[in-house]
Design an enzyme around this catalytic site. Structure first.
Site, PDB file in Angstrom:
ATOM      1  CE  LYS A  66      -4.103  -1.957   2.170  1.00 23.32           C
ATOM      2  NZ  LYS A  66      -5.056  -2.194   3.431  1.00 23.32           N
ATOM      3  CG  ASP A  80      -7.704   0.482   3.888  1.00 22.54           C
ATOM      4  OD1 ASP A  80      -8.351  -0.344   3.637  1.00 22.54           O
ATOM      5  OD2 ASP A  80      -6.356   0.073   4.055  1.00 22.54           O
TER       6      ASP A  80
HETATM    7  P1  NAP Z   1       1.780  -3.948   6.308  1.00 24.47           P
HETATM    8  O1  NAP Z   1       1.707  -2.573   5.528  1.00 24.47           O
HETATM    9  O2  NAP Z   1       2.701  -5.040   5.940  1.00 24.47           O
HETATM   10  O3  NAP Z   1       2.111  -3.754   7.783  1.00 24.47           O
HETATM   11  C1  NAP Z   1       2.251  -4.667   8.801  1.00 24.47           C
HETATM   12  C2  NAP Z   1       2.250  -4.157  10.187  1.00 24.47           C
HETATM   13  O4  NAP Z   1       2.429  -5.561  11.222  1.00 24.47           O
HETATM   14  C3  NAP Z   1       3.645  -3.318  10.485  1.00 24.47           C
HETATM   15  O5  NAP Z   1       3.257  -2.663  11.405  1.00 24.47           O
HETATM   16  C4  NAP Z   1       4.403  -4.636  11.022  1.00 24.47           C
HETATM   17  O6  NAP Z   1       5.414  -4.243  11.955  1.00 24.47           O
HETATM   18  C5  NAP Z   1       3.741  -5.370  11.860  1.00 24.47           C
HETATM   19  N1  NAP Z   1       4.116  -6.853  12.047  1.00 24.47           N
HETATM   20  C6  NAP Z   1       3.979  -8.005  11.166  1.00 24.47           C
HETATM   21  N2  NAP Z   1       4.377  -8.870  11.587  1.00 24.47           N
HETATM   22  C7  NAP Z   1       4.843  -8.680  12.948  1.00 24.47           C
HETATM   23  C8  NAP Z   1       5.323  -9.453  14.150  1.00 24.47           C
HETATM   24  N3  NAP Z   1       5.691 -10.763  13.788  1.00 24.47           N
HETATM   25  N4  NAP Z   1       5.576  -8.693  15.090  1.00 24.47           N
HETATM   26  C9  NAP Z   1       5.139  -7.337  15.213  1.00 24.47           C
HETATM   27  N5  NAP Z   1       4.852  -6.579  14.298  1.00 24.47           N
HETATM   28  C10 NAP Z   1       4.363  -7.204  12.996  1.00 24.47           C
HETATM   29  O7  NAP Z   1       0.135  -4.412   6.257  1.00 24.47           O
HETATM   30  P2  NAP Z   1      -1.137  -3.460   6.392  1.00 24.47           P
HETATM   31  O8  NAP Z   1      -1.666  -3.380   5.174  1.00 24.47           O
HETATM   32  O9  NAP Z   1      -0.848  -2.291   7.157  1.00 24.47           O
HETATM   33  O10 NAP Z   1      -1.954  -4.572   7.380  1.00 24.47           O
HETATM   34  C11 NAP Z   1      -1.758  -4.704   8.637  1.00 24.47           C
HETATM   35  C12 NAP Z   1      -3.153  -5.695   9.024  1.00 24.47           C
HETATM   36  O11 NAP Z   1      -4.078  -4.759   9.068  1.00 24.47           O
HETATM   37  C13 NAP Z   1      -3.210  -6.971   8.497  1.00 24.47           C
HETATM   38  O12 NAP Z   1      -3.799  -7.921   9.440  1.00 24.47           O
HETATM   39  C14 NAP Z   1      -4.392  -6.708   7.693  1.00 24.47           C
HETATM   40  O13 NAP Z   1      -5.024  -7.871   7.408  1.00 24.47           O
HETATM   41  C15 NAP Z   1      -5.212  -5.596   8.665  1.00 24.47           C
HETATM   42  N6  NAP Z   1      -5.991  -4.696   7.446  1.00 24.47           N
HETATM   43  C16 NAP Z   1      -7.428  -5.071   7.437  1.00 24.47           C
HETATM   44  C17 NAP Z   1      -8.066  -4.162   6.765  1.00 24.47           C
HETATM   45  C18 NAP Z   1      -9.570  -4.207   6.891  1.00 24.47           C
HETATM   46  O14 NAP Z   1     -10.315  -3.885   5.830  1.00 24.47           O
HETATM   47  N7  NAP Z   1     -10.091  -4.912   7.667  1.00 24.47           N
HETATM   48  C19 NAP Z   1      -7.502  -3.312   6.042  1.00 24.47           C
HETATM   49  C20 NAP Z   1      -6.156  -2.870   6.182  1.00 24.47           C
HETATM   50  C21 NAP Z   1      -5.409  -3.749   6.829  1.00 24.47           C
HETATM   51  P3  NAP Z   1       6.937  -3.856  11.085  1.00 24.47           P
HETATM   52  O15 NAP Z   1       6.912  -2.303  10.487  1.00 24.47           O
HETATM   53  O16 NAP Z   1       7.930  -3.551  12.336  1.00 24.47           O
HETATM   54  O17 NAP Z   1       7.432  -4.871  10.189  1.00 24.47           O
END
Ligand code: NAP
Length: 303
Positions: free
Chosen positions: A66, A102
């Site tokens: 994103k 979002d």
């Molecule tokens: P992203 O840009 O890849 O970011 C991932 C986030 O999770 C970062 O803050 C990352 O921390 C953290 N993370 C991942 N693995 C981790 C671990 N093992 N320990 C600690 N922190 C960890 O992904 P995103 O698009 O923001 O999505 C994040 C979450 O939100 C996902 O679960 C997604 O399904 C959910 N989401 C849902 C919706 C919805 O419509 N319901 C919309 C958007 C996102 P680091 O930066 O330190 O790696």
């Protein structure tokens, strides 16, 4: 000509978005297909370039692209520009427009979570990825006065705080190091907790110890599942919600952008529920098995 809409992410197999968007196209007689494009970061620019073709209505962008996709579009809407993240792309001729649905999706989820109470003013956000940017921007524009962001890699949270410098000039937005004791101290002062990390997406773990949760909290997990965090929070007496409403409303807003028509919300919600019951998973959705392990790998790869 059958029009095409694609979900670009890594991985994207078994998408919940596919189930709800295809049903929405079909129900309104729109001749379009919703395809899943699994693209690594290296393949992303070429994939986005392809969307300029006449057959495309646009795209969704998901984990972990994103933020990376922002410089690849020709123009951004205010929500995309101000968050620094794009989750939906539309096409105007050969020009690509980046949107962030979002943000409205999160607003619906937050409003439902808060219900008839007065909108709180203090929040803790876990995570600093693309989803967290929509959350923080949504909280700032709702009038929150203090937002503390915790992220595994502190520099990413600091980068996000810096990005929001001007939007957050009137309030306190801080990045803090991820320590259980600091999170607990901040939660004691906050009313709203949002999990925007992927922790809990692939296995039954919570980002924070159950003891740090209290009954006055309103807890939203962006993951579309009854996560460990939500179960712990509910056990502590907190009010909880999962990512379903955000997923539904970001998808509905994207549908309207591609087609110019109101989204069939009830049908999309029913399709989401059906796909969930049938075990379909997505990067935005409910985890399990091999596909979920891939999602975890992708989330980690976004570091
Ligand atoms: P992203 O840009 O890849 O970011 C991932 C986030 O999770 C970062 O803050 C990352 O921390 C953290 N993370 C991942 N693995 C981790 C671990 N093992 N320990 C600690 N922190 C960890 O992904 P995103 O698009 O923001 O999505 C994040 C979450 O939100 C996902 O679960 C997604 O399904 C959910 N989401 C849902 C919706 C919805 O419509 N319901 C919309 C958007 C996102 P680091 O930066 O330190 O790696």
């Amino acid at each position: 000509m059958t029009k095409r809409v694609v979900l670009v992410g890594h991985p994207v197999a078994h998408s919940l978005s596919g189930a709800m968007q295809q049903a929405a196209f079909d129900s309104l007689g729109i001749d379009a297909t919703y395809e899943l494009w699994d693209k690594t970061s290296v393949e992303l620019a070429d994939a986005i370039g392809e969307l300029r073709g006449d057959e495309f209505l646009g795209a969704n962008v998901t984990i972990p692209h994103k933020e990376r996709v922002v410089p690849m579009v020709d123009r951004q809407t205010d929500d995309a520009h101000l968050t620094g993240a794009v989750n939906t792309i539309t096409r105007e001729g050969r020009r690509l427009i980046g949107h962030n649905t979002d943000v409205p999706g999160f607003r619906v989820a937050l409003d439902r979570l808060v219900g008839k109470q007065k909108m709180p003013r203090q929040a803790v956000v876990l995570g600093a990825g693309g989803g967290a940017r929509a959350v923080v921007y949504g909280l700032i524009t709702e009038g929150f006065q203090r937002i503390v962001v915790f992220n595994r890699h502190l520099h990413r949270a600091e980068g996000m705080v810096k990005h929001f410098g001007r939007s957050a000039a009137h309030m306190e937005l801080r990045a803090m190091p991820w320590h259980d004791s600091i999170i607990e101290a901040e939660l004691a002062k906050a009313r709203v907790l949002v999990n925007a990390t992927s922790i809990g997406l692939t296995d039954d773990t919570s980002p924070i110890p159950a003891e740090s949760l209290h009954g006055d909290l309103l807890v939203l997990d962006l993951i579309y599942a009854r996560t460990r965090l939500l179960r712990d929070a509910a056990a502590a007496g907190a009010t909880v919600a999962d990512g379903e409403l955000m997923l539904l409303h970001q998808g509905a807003a994207a549908f309207s952008l591609w087609t110019g028509q109101p989204a069939p919300l009830e049908l999309m919600q029913a399709k989401l529920a059906e796909a969930r019951a049938g075990g379909l998973r997505s990067a935005e959705g409910e985890p399990a098995g091999t596909a979920a392990a891939d999602v975890a790998a992708a989330a980690t790869a976004a570091d």
